[in-house]
Motif scaffolding. Structure first.
Motif, short mmCIF file in Angstrom:
data_model
loop_
_atom_site.label_atom_id
_atom_site.label_comp_id
_atom_site.label_asym_id
_atom_site.label_seq_id
_atom_site.Cartn_x
_atom_site.Cartn_y
_atom_site.Cartn_z
N ALA B 187 34.69 49.48 31.70
CA ALA B 187 34.82 48.54 30.59
C ALA B 187 34.33 49.13 29.27
CB ALA B 187 34.06 47.25 30.91
N SER B 188 33.28 49.99 29.32
CA SER B 188 32.72 50.48 28.05
C SER B 188 33.76 51.25 27.24
CB SER B 188 31.47 51.33 28.31
OG SER B 188 31.79 52.49 29.03
N LEU B 189 34.53 52.11 27.89
CA LEU B 189 35.52 52.91 27.13
C LEU B 189 36.72 52.06 26.73
CD1 LEU B 189 36.34 55.56 25.86
CD2 LEU B 189 37.23 56.30 28.08
N LEU B 190 37.14 51.13 27.59
CA LEU B 190 38.25 50.25 27.21
C LEU B 190 37.83 49.36 26.03
CD1 LEU B 190 39.68 49.38 30.73
CD2 LEU B 190 40.88 50.61 28.93
N GLY B 191 36.59 48.89 26.07
CA GLY B 191 36.08 48.11 24.94
C GLY B 191 36.05 48.94 23.66
N GLN B 215 36.06 42.70 28.62
CA GLN B 215 36.38 41.76 29.69
C GLN B 215 37.61 42.24 30.47
OE1 GLN B 215 34.33 38.92 30.36
NE2 GLN B 215 33.10 40.19 29.03
N MET B 216 38.58 42.75 29.74
CA MET B 216 39.78 43.28 30.39
C MET B 216 39.42 44.48 31.27
SD MET B 216 42.22 45.65 30.12
CE MET B 216 42.74 46.09 28.52
N GLY B 217 38.49 45.30 30.81
CA GLY B 217 38.05 46.45 31.59
C GLY B 217 37.39 46.02 32.89
N MET B 218 36.63 44.93 32.83
CA MET B 218 36.00 44.41 34.05
C MET B 218 37.08 43.94 35.03
SD MET B 218 32.73 44.79 33.48
CE MET B 218 31.73 43.74 34.53
N ALA B 219 38.09 43.19 34.50
CA ALA B 219 39.20 42.73 35.36
C ALA B 219 39.93 43.94 35.95
CB ALA B 219 40.16 41.88 34.53
N PHE B 220 40.12 44.98 35.12
CA PHE B 220 40.83 46.18 35.54
C PHE B 220 40.12 46.84 36.73
CE2 PHE B 220 41.83 50.69 35.34
CZ PHE B 220 43.17 50.74 34.97
N GLN B 221 38.79 46.99 36.63
CA GLN B 221 38.07 47.71 37.69
C GLN B 221 37.93 46.86 38.95
OE1 GLN B 221 37.30 51.04 37.52
NE2 GLN B 221 37.03 50.73 39.71
N VAL B 222 37.72 45.56 38.79
CA VAL B 222 37.67 44.67 39.96
C VAL B 222 38.99 44.79 40.73
CG1 VAL B 222 37.66 42.24 40.69
CG2 VAL B 222 35.95 43.06 39.04
N THR B 223 40.11 44.80 40.00
CA THR B 223 41.42 44.90 40.65
C THR B 223 41.59 46.26 41.33
OG1 THR B 223 42.32 43.45 38.94
CG2 THR B 223 43.91 44.69 40.26
N ASP B 224 41.15 47.32 40.65
CA ASP B 224 41.20 48.65 41.24
C ASP B 224 40.48 48.68 42.58
OD1 ASP B 224 42.51 50.75 39.72
OD2 ASP B 224 40.75 51.97 40.22
N ASP B 225 39.31 48.08 42.60
CA ASP B 225 38.51 48.09 43.83
C ASP B 225 39.13 47.20 44.91
OD1 ASP B 225 36.78 49.87 42.64
OD2 ASP B 225 35.39 48.33 41.94
N LEU B 226 39.80 46.12 44.47
CA LEU B 226 40.52 45.25 45.41
C LEU B 226 41.67 45.98 46.09
CD1 LEU B 226 41.19 41.72 43.92
CD2 LEU B 226 40.69 42.25 46.31
N LEU B 227 42.40 46.78 45.28
CA LEU B 227 43.60 47.45 45.79
C LEU B 227 43.29 48.32 47.00
CD1 LEU B 227 45.39 48.45 42.44
CD2 LEU B 227 46.16 46.77 44.15
N ASP B 228 42.06 48.84 47.03
CA ASP B 228 41.65 49.67 48.14
C ASP B 228 41.61 48.86 49.45
OD1 ASP B 228 40.88 52.50 47.74
OD2 ASP B 228 39.30 51.91 49.17
N TYR B 229 41.41 47.56 49.33
CA TYR B 229 41.35 46.68 50.50
C TYR B 229 42.70 46.04 50.82
CZ TYR B 229 36.26 46.77 50.94
OH TYR B 229 34.98 47.15 51.16
N THR B 230 43.56 45.94 49.80
CA THR B 230 44.75 45.09 49.99
C THR B 230 46.07 45.85 49.98
OG1 THR B 230 44.89 44.74 47.59
CG2 THR B 230 43.67 43.10 48.88
N GLU B 231 46.12 46.97 49.28
CA GLU B 231 47.42 47.59 49.06
C GLU B 231 47.81 48.44 50.26
OE1 GLU B 231 50.95 47.91 47.09
OE2 GLU B 231 49.31 46.45 47.07
N VAL B 232 48.90 48.08 50.89
CA VAL B 232 49.35 48.77 52.10
C VAL B 232 49.99 50.10 51.70
CG1 VAL B 232 51.05 48.66 53.95
CG2 VAL B 232 49.63 46.66 53.42
N GLU B 233 49.54 51.18 52.34
CA GLU B 233 50.10 52.50 52.02
C GLU B 233 51.45 52.69 52.71
OE1 GLU B 233 47.04 55.40 53.00
OE2 GLU B 233 46.66 55.47 50.84
N SER B 234 52.35 53.42 52.04
CA SER B 234 53.71 53.56 52.58
C SER B 234 53.71 54.32 53.91
CB SER B 234 54.61 54.27 51.57
OG SER B 234 54.04 55.51 51.23
N VAL B 235 52.85 55.31 54.04
CA VAL B 235 52.86 56.12 55.26
C VAL B 235 52.24 55.38 56.45
CG1 VAL B 235 52.21 58.32 56.30
CG2 VAL B 235 52.72 58.21 53.85
#
Lengths: 337, 337
Positions: B187-191, B215-235
């Protein structure tokens, strides 16, 4: 006997010379460590631990000394000089921490490095932290000129380091390459420190101080590289030859190479082909370099740079600070460590 | 079909959303890579080689996009915005290069890292070089305010990284620790990028843009960390769970831990005690975290940060740039990579 005087007696005449040339700025110099730790302080135990270690390492404070002396050449310095002296030392420290990380060095001047004591990873980020804090302090001081001087020096230092990492054929390293490298590694920051000192108290001599610092920095590094060939270690009674051990090519060897016989040259080649040269090989090449005039040549060049630095001082009116800057040249080329 | 439109079609709807929100600043955004390579250019083959590689990596240019959008909110930007957008991307790139060096990562977004392609040593110094060049460009532009914003962000980024390296008991990492860390890392650099954008064209909204970016940076990183749990890899057809594999504790796990049964908790402990967790262990903990509400909680928090960012936009008058900043919030929380 004061603690400092005692330290000088233990460390011998040249350390005493360094202490003497710090005399005109002693009181301010003693404030510099406090300024440094104010700048890099953070509410994080790991930063406190790394800072405590760096604090214990205590360098010679050569860059702060020069900056403070340069700030006293005209009239009273304007009050920013101790903070700027702290920045000069922090920029130096940041580069030292990264150099040690890159080289995987475990010891510097008898003390464990940050990478040895903490971890390689912490050394990389700690270097970033020190540098970014130093820059933030310059921004806080609100003058673009010191920022210009220090960022230009940092650019040159990192570019020099990149070039050094990329060079693969050590023995093809030319004298011109060497001048470029030591300007980048050493002279650029010493030049910036002297220029920034002038900015806070002797603006008339800004260019003169830049030139003085540049030339003195060249003399400083040439001497540093010479010591590796000449200074006898207390334990072994022989020169350390650490640069040769690490296949680092410096001025004495560069100057000696063209003077060597085929037999001598082949012994140098053998050392450079050996990943772990043994002591007798190193002593042999030190003797060859000496015989082929490499030591004399480097000593001569160091002397010439010191003379150029002295020329840069000519327009500066007499003062205790000016005298110290002049004496610093003798210290730089006569020191033994 | 243009090259960019084709790329969007290949990358799917969310990549297309990113392209669309770049529309109001497309022409300037296309100048940013040229500005970046102007800033870091040097007469040294190793720098050219490293630059060519970084140039090929082409990130999403998210920070330049935001900076340029923020610069268009009031009147025409003042001409510094493409150079400053390049600086924002270089500061980001410098931190990426050091992060990869510190983590010994060999691949980032399918491309080899600098440390993999050159060496670890070159990665350390190249990061220093990129950062010091970015700073020198800010000095050249001659305004202390962007310097203040970017050095403050760098301070926070390095401090965050130091804290992360020093933490030893992963599972004691609290939600408060997590907020502090992602603010520092992301968030610090996006801010700062949003604030600096406002400085060159919409000074009235400097504070609003800072808050939006934070605030957008916080949303961005929370989503990044979520993707590791939710995003199904193609392989594999399964979530990557790379963070769990590396024992990195992020919000979904932090939120789930207090809700776990003793049996579930012991399976988490087992994974964290295993230096090389296997896929089935990871899939198991992903399921536990999901069952205990960790995913829902993180999604909710990401949404809340995005809403806060939208609130920060309220005072800004309607324009194409403002609409893109608003759309960016949907992109940030809906993206899948």
């Amino acid at each position: 006997m004061t603690e400092l005087a005692l330290e000088a007696r233990i460390r011998g005449p040249v350390a005493s010379a360094l202490l003497e040339l710090q005399d005109p700025v002693r009181a301010k110099l003693e404030q510099v460590p406090g300024e440094m730790w104010r700048i890099v302080k953070a509410d994080a135990p790991i930063i406190a631990a790394a800072n405590a270690h760096l604090r214990g390492m205590k360098g010679k404070m050569f860059r702060p000394t020069l900056l403070l002396l340069a700030s006293e050449l005209e009239e009273t310095a304007d009050g920013r000089e101790t903070a700027l002296a702290a920045v000069a030392e922090l920029v130096h420290l940041a580069s030292v921490v990264h150099d040690d990380a890159v080289d995987h060095s475990n010891v510097r001047r008898g003390q464990p490095t940050i990478n040895a004591l903490f971890s390689h990873q912490i050394a990389v980020i700690m270097g970033d932290y020190l540098y970014s804090k130093a820059l933030a302090e310059l921004v806080r001081l609100g003058d673009l000129e010191p920022l210009r001087a220090f960022t230009a020096a940092s650019n040159e230092m990192t570019l020099g380091e990149m070039r050094q990492l990329a060079s693969y054929d050590a023995l093809s390293f030319s004298e011109a390459d060497y001048w470029q490298l030591i300007h980048a590694k050493t002279a650029s920051l010493l030049g910036a420190a002297c220029e920034v000192g002038a900015l806070c108290g002797a603006p008339t001599y800004r260019q003169a101080m830049r030139r003085y610092g540049d030339q003195m920095g060249m003399a400083f590094q040439v001497t540093d590289d010479l010591l590796d060939y000449t200074e006898v270690e207390s334990v072994t009674g022989k020169p350390s030859g650490n640069d040769l051990r690490e296949h680092k090519v410096t001025l004495p060897l560069i100057a000696a190479l063209p003077q060597m016989s085929a037999v001598q040259r082949s012994r140098v080649n053998t050392l450079f082909a050996n990943p772990t040269p043994v002591d007798v090989e190193i002593a042999d090449v030190v003797a060859i370099v000496t015989e082929c005039g490499g030591i004399d040549y480097a000593r001569q060049k160091g002397q010439e740079f010191a003379e150029q630095a002295d020329v840069a001082l000519e327009p500066v009116p007499a003062s205790a600070a000016r005298q110290s800057l002049s004496d610093a040249l003798t210290y730089v080329i006569d020191r033994r460590s």
